[in-house]
Write a protein that holds these residues in place. Structure first.
Motif, PDB file in Angstrom:
ATOM      1  N   LEU A 169       0.828  -1.209   0.000  1.00 63.18           N
ATOM      2  CA  LEU A 169       0.000   0.000   0.000  1.00 63.18           C
ATOM      3  C   LEU A 169       0.861   1.258   0.000  1.00 63.18           C
ATOM      4  CD1 LEU A 169      -2.739  -1.060   2.590  1.00 63.18           C
ATOM      5  CD2 LEU A 169      -2.993  -0.903   0.115  1.00 63.18           C
ATOM      6  N   GLN A 172       2.291   1.837  -3.387  1.00 64.69           N
ATOM      7  CA  GLN A 172       1.317   2.472  -4.272  1.00 64.69           C
ATOM      8  C   GLN A 172       1.201   3.964  -3.977  1.00 64.69           C
ATOM      9  OE1 GLN A 172      -2.270   0.069  -3.623  1.00 64.69           O
ATOM     10  NE2 GLN A 172      -2.171  -0.458  -5.792  1.00 64.69           N
ATOM     11  N   TYR A 173       1.311   4.306  -2.712  1.00 66.20           N
ATOM     12  CA  TYR A 173       1.078   5.697  -2.314  1.00 66.20           C
ATOM     13  C   TYR A 173       2.240   6.616  -2.685  1.00 66.20           C
ATOM     14  CZ  TYR A 173       0.512   9.742   0.666  1.00 66.20           C
ATOM     15  OH  TYR A 173       0.416  11.024   1.114  1.00 66.20           O
ATOM     16  N   ASN A 316      -6.796   2.768  -0.197  1.00 65.83           N
ATOM     17  CA  ASN A 316      -5.597   2.402   0.555  1.00 65.83           C
ATOM     18  C   ASN A 316      -5.689   2.870   2.003  1.00 65.83           C
ATOM     19  OD1 ASN A 316      -4.583   1.240  -1.694  1.00 65.83           O
ATOM     20  ND2 ASN A 316      -2.931   2.710  -2.027  1.00 65.83           N
ATOM     21  N   ARG A 320      -5.349   0.476   5.241  1.00 66.05           N
ATOM     22  CA  ARG A 320      -4.305   0.713   6.245  1.00 66.05           C
ATOM     23  C   ARG A 320      -4.914   0.915   7.630  1.00 66.05           C
ATOM     24  NH1 ARG A 320      -0.293   5.181   5.465  1.00 66.05           N
ATOM     25  NH2 ARG A 320       0.803   3.969   7.051  1.00 66.05           N
TER      26      ARG A 320
END
Length: 349
Positions: A169, A172-173, A316, A320
């Motif tokens: 995640l 991706q961020y 996301n 999280r």
């Protein structure tokens, strides 16, 4: 203690089997075994003691074989497999010793090659029962250790899975953040070189925070300072019509939170702001919770997300929060026609 365990206990085990068999047998036929001839009792007790020593020796050898042959793993099949082998060995032993003994001592009472079925049942059932009990007591610590090891392994696998998912995640961020920040500086360089240099400094600070401060919880004040730097960076490319209100509770200081959970809402607000160009970002303490809110106007045509509140950054964020604060958070997303509202409530430590 070792002497008692090695030399005394096996004899007591054999005698316990013997007296249990005698009690059941004599109760059934209304007989008192102590009234019999002494040598019969002496022979039976001696053979029972021998069975006790041999049984405990065989059981302990089998336990070593189990531990060496099969990995330590708690399972129904594993218990059944060990019990079948142990009970089988016990039955062979007691029939090899007790049946000939019974036939020899009672040769005059019945045919030499035959003994009553009641004696056969007692000789086999009672030692089997005690063998199972001994197995349960002797192997309990081993199975407890296997259970604990299994739980530890499962928790380790779960933690590894969660850590892998969190890293995914974050991976991706990061490109999403880099693209927005570099895009901001790119447009600024055409109009204000000095401002672009300041933006690069702020960008480096933001990037340093992301690279080095993500692994553990951080004081919430660090997170708010990071957000303020991000807001300052974004304001350099925002419209002059932007009307912003930022208010952080002064009581937010040393409370521990996981980093970069508030940023997606702020980033989403800058990305989709429109309409009246109003934005409000607040963070405050409420009991044992940190409440972070972002509200911004949007262009009626350009909605920040679909009606289900989905989007890569916010999806996301939801995941999280589920991983880092299970049952200790609340995420509220409200997407109206010309307004977007997002709220995160965290139970801090």
């Amino acid at each position: 203690m070792n002497f008692l365990k090695k030399y005394i206990f096996p004899a007591l085990y054999g005698l316990l089997v013997y007296f249990t068999v005698r009690l059941l047998h004599d109760t059934d036929i209304n007989q008192r075994f102590w009234e019999r001839r002494f040598y019969i009792n002496a022979v039976e007790m001696t053979c029972s003691a021998i069975v006790g020593y041999l049984s405990i020796y065989i059981f302990r050898r089998l336990f070593k074989y189990y531990d060496k042959r099969w990995p330590l793993q708690l399972s129904y099949w594993g218990v059944v497999r060990e019990l079948v082998i142990l009970v089988g060995a016990s039955l062979v032993l007691v029939n090899v010793i007790f049946v000939p003994m019974d036939m020899a001592l009672h040769r005059g009472d019945w045919k030499a090659w035959w003994i009553p079925w009641a004696d056969v049942a007692d000789i086999n059932m009672i030692p089997t029962l005690y063998a199972i009990i001994y197995y349960g007591i002797a192997r309990s610590s081993t199975w407890l250790k296997a259970y604990v090891n299994n739980k530890v392994q499962l928790e380790k696998l779960a933690n590894d899975h969660l850590e892998t998912e969190l890293k995914f995640l974050k991976a991706q961020y990061h490109p999403h953040f880099l693209f927005n920040a570099i895009n901001t500086i790119y447009f600024q360089m055409d109009e204000d070189i000095c401002g672009a240099k300041n933006s690069i400094e702020k960008f480096s600070e933001l990037l340093r925070y992301q690279l080095y401060d993500q692994q553990q919880q951080v004081p919430v004040i660090n997170e708010l300072e990071y957000l303020q730097s991000f807001i300052d960076l974004q304001k350099t490319r925002s419209s002059d019509k932007l009307k912003m209100k930022v208010a952080f509770d002064e009581g937010l200081n040393g409370q521990q939170v996981y980093p970069l959970l508030f940023l997606p809402l702020v980033e989403n607000a800058f990305k989709f702001i429109g309409g009246d160009y109003e934005m409000a970002i607040t963070a405050q303490l409420s009991g044992n919770e940190i409440v972070f809110r972002v509200e911004n106007s949007v262009h009626p045509i350009k909605q920040p997300m679909n009606t289900n509140g989905s989007g890569i950054g916010l999806d996301n964020l939801k995941r999280r929060l589920d991983l880092l604060y299970p049952n200790k958070h609340n995420l509220l997303i409200v997407n109206n026609y010309n307004n977007f509202f997002g709220e995160i409530k965290l139970q801090y430590e």
